[in-house]
Design a protein around this motif. Structure first.
Motif, PDB file in Angstrom:
ATOM      1  N   GLN A 193      14.317  -9.375  -9.373  1.00  0.00           N
ATOM      2  CA  GLN A 193      12.857  -9.275  -9.243  1.00  0.00           C
ATOM      3  C   GLN A 193      12.123 -10.056 -10.320  1.00  0.00           C
ATOM      4  OE1 GLN A 193      11.813  -5.065  -8.765  1.00  0.00           O
ATOM      5  NE2 GLN A 193      13.634  -4.861  -7.504  1.00  0.00           N
ATOM      6  N   SER A 249      15.481  -9.496   1.143  1.00  0.00           N
ATOM      7  CA  SER A 249      15.590  -8.073   1.432  1.00  0.00           C
ATOM      8  C   SER A 249      16.975  -7.735   1.975  1.00  0.00           C
ATOM      9  CB  SER A 249      14.516  -7.657   2.438  1.00  0.00           C
ATOM     10  OG  SER A 249      14.849  -6.400   2.986  1.00  0.00           O
ATOM     11  N   THR A 270       8.299  -9.413   1.506  1.00  0.00           N
ATOM     12  CA  THR A 270       6.958  -9.342   0.960  1.00  0.00           C
ATOM     13  C   THR A 270       6.547 -10.750   0.572  1.00  0.00           C
ATOM     14  OG1 THR A 270       7.979  -8.764  -1.127  1.00  0.00           O
ATOM     15  CG2 THR A 270       7.043  -6.975   0.147  1.00  0.00           C
ATOM     16  N   ASP A 302       9.819  -3.694  -7.233  1.00  0.00           N
ATOM     17  CA  ASP A 302      10.544  -2.969  -6.189  1.00  0.00           C
ATOM     18  C   ASP A 302      11.538  -1.956  -6.740  1.00  0.00           C
ATOM     19  OD1 ASP A 302       9.324  -4.090  -3.865  1.00  0.00           O
ATOM     20  OD2 ASP A 302      10.348  -5.964  -4.333  1.00  0.00           O
ATOM     21  N   LEU A 332       7.545   3.339  -5.926  1.00  0.00           N
ATOM     22  CA  LEU A 332       7.794   1.956  -6.313  1.00  0.00           C
ATOM     23  C   LEU A 332       6.699   1.508  -7.284  1.00  0.00           C
ATOM     24  CD1 LEU A 332       8.944   0.136  -3.052  1.00  0.00           C
ATOM     25  CD2 LEU A 332      10.318   1.134  -4.876  1.00  0.00           C
TER      26      LEU A 332
END
Lengths: 289, 235
Positions: free
Chosen positions: A173, A236, A285, B91, B132
């Motif tokens: 991330q 994902s 996203t 996330d 989240l």
């Protein structure tokens, strides 16, 4: 008609199993390394050839050969990290090009080692579970399904419940922020490459007795995997699994009722529709796409 | 000497961001770095925590040189960094974000105790621990970023623009939290564009202009300095 549908469902479940193993590995590598690994189909192929060498050629037990496929291809992943992706860090396009080069090296190695012929691999078992006269599930396919569920379950547990799993997700991330927590980016890169490549290898090894094994078998696998991760939403893991199942069902259905070429066209068209309706994919996203 | 920067220079490609900065931070203090956009404030913090490459000069922390260490090893030395823009893991859940802050720590009971302490300090984080991180407001995300850094049990906390983009009432709360953290014995090096806030909180401050230290001194003295008042406090 019901029998045919049920049989198609079983076939689709089998296809979904190995496709999701390949696709999840591809997503993991993309997430952590930021590189689209074009050699992923050839890692699948390499896993299949481990079974050719050890099980068909060397007489080792099938399960041992599959485990060796996971380990060996996982090590190939580490080699890629060390030789290609580490020197090209911060250069995703360079990594992509290097992975295409590696794809060719793997194909050429397979040709040199085994020739371009199709390999004959003796079936692991001839047993069949017959649900009815026409609905039958060969045990060899059930093994693939069970293995995929177990491996994906283990991966899920690793990512959600362990310290290194968090570290892996964190660096996917935001790599820099992860480094600020004491997470070694080199280490998470190696873990991701070993797992991602190993999953492709184990998928190739598991399906080796059921498909035609040849040095160019990776091609159709990677095309399918790309469709699946784009539909699922690049980055994902859940999306990759869901899209694998959806794609496998559509593809198998169309193959059963029309033919394989139409099924490929339908699969690609579905990807286009998803890209038009939701460009980030089903689970994607905006910032990851 | 706790933290010492000796003639540190950092450049991104050909652009030099920091040109020969010397600085010292004494243990237990709050030290502020103020200056305009692009003065090199963030780069200074990034050089300390190892994510910006130091071109020349030396950084020493608790007696050891750290300017050639990779970022993940510097964290282990006791320096935590709350980066500009919070940089929480969107996330991961709130609880997972906090636990990544303790990634290097093996003392499990102490980690659990510190998690409790963070929840006690930030009750909002406890309420939202299963959520989240990306679903939270800016102020909550800033608190999460601070909480995550505290989970590393740092001796020195680097904070980059903790007030950025937050409503005045939240900024006040952040200021109160920084004072609390300092009272608990953590040394704080604070970068702020909000010079008023920074000089209020700090014991000592540096004013950076185009990559160099233009002024330094006790915070209350800088607060009364004519140049600082005109250029940074808008008085």
């Amino acid at each position: 008609m019901f029998d045919l549908l049920a049989q198609t469902g079983l076939n689709a479940l089998y296809a979904a199993s190995y496709i999701s193993l390949v696709a999840v590995g591809l997503v993991l590598i993309f997430g952590v390394m930021g590189v689209v690994n074009f050699a992923h189909g050839e890692l699948f192929m390499a896993g299949a050839y481990v079974v050719v060498a050890l099980y068909a050629g060397g007489g080792a037990p099938f399960l041992l050969a599959v485990a060796a496929g996971l380990g060996f291809v996982g090590l190939l992943g580490l080699l890629m990290e060390f030789a290609l992706f580490r020197p090209l860090r911060d250069n995703p396009l360079g990594g992509l090009v290097a992975s295409i080069g590696f794809l060719m090296i793997l194909q050429a190695t397979a040709v040199m080692g085994f020739g371009v012929r199709m390999e004959h691999i003796p079936p692991v078992t001839q047993e069949v579970i017959a649900f009815s006269e026409k609905v039958r599930l060969p045990m060899s396919r059930l093994y693939v399904i069970v293995a995929a569920v177990v491996l994906l379950g283990a991966l899920w547990y690793f990512l959600k419940r362990t310290r290194f799993g968090w570290a892996l997700r964190a660096s996917a991330q935001d790599a820099e922020a992860a480094a600020l927590q004491g997470i070694s980016i080199g280490q998470t890169a190696r873990i991701a490459m070993f797992i991602g490549a190993g999953l492709a290898g184990v998928a190739g090894a598991l399906t080796a007795p059921l498909v035609s094994v040849n040095p160019h078998m990776g091609h159709s696998v990677i095309v399918t995997a790309f469709i699946v991760i784009i539909v699922g939403g690049v980055g994902s893991l859940e999306g990759a699994v869901v899209a694998s199942v959806a794609y496998a069902f559509v593809h198998t259905l169309v193959t059963t009722f029309w033919d394989g070429v139409i099924a490929d066209i339908v699969g690609l068209s579905l990807m286009l529709v998803v890209l038009i309706v939701k460009p980030t994919g089903l689970f994607g996203t905006a910032d990851r796409a | 000497m706790f933290l010492e920067l000796d003639n540190v220079a950092v450049s991104y490609g050909k652009v030099s961001a920091v040109r020969g900065i010397s600085m010292r931070v004494d243990e237990g203090r709050i030290v502020a770095i103020v200056g305009a956009n692009g003065a090199g404030k963030s780069t200074t913090l990034r050089a300390i925590s190892g994510i910006a490459p130091v071109k020349s000069g030396e950084i020493r922390f608790a007696g050891d040189r750290i300017d050639r260490m990779p970022a993940h090893r510097i964290v282990g030395r006791g320096i935590a960094h709350v980066p500009e823009g919070r940089r929480i893991f969107p996330d991961l859940t709130v609880a997972e974000n906090l636990r990544t802050g303790a990634f290097l720590r093996r003392d499990k009971p102490a980690v659990e105790a510190d998690l409790e302490a963070v929840y006690a300090r930030f009750p909002r984080l406890r309420e939202r621990r299963g959520q989240l991180a990306k679903t939270m407001s800016g102020g909550e995300q800033q608190m999460l970023a601070i909480g995550r850094a505290l989970m590393a049990k740092p001796k020195l906390l680097l904070m980059d623009e903790p007030s950025m983009g937050l409503a005045p009432i939240i900024v006040e709360e952040i200021a109160r939290i920084i004072e609390e953290i300092s009272r608990d014995g953590v040394t704080v090096l604070l970068v702020e564009q909000n010079a008023e806030l920074a000089l209020d909180l700090a014991d000592y401050a540096y004013v950076l202009e185009v990559g160099s230290v233009a002024l330094e001194g006790p915070a209350d003295e800088l607060h009364d300095n004519d140049h600082v008042r005109a250029a940074y406090l808008g008085i």
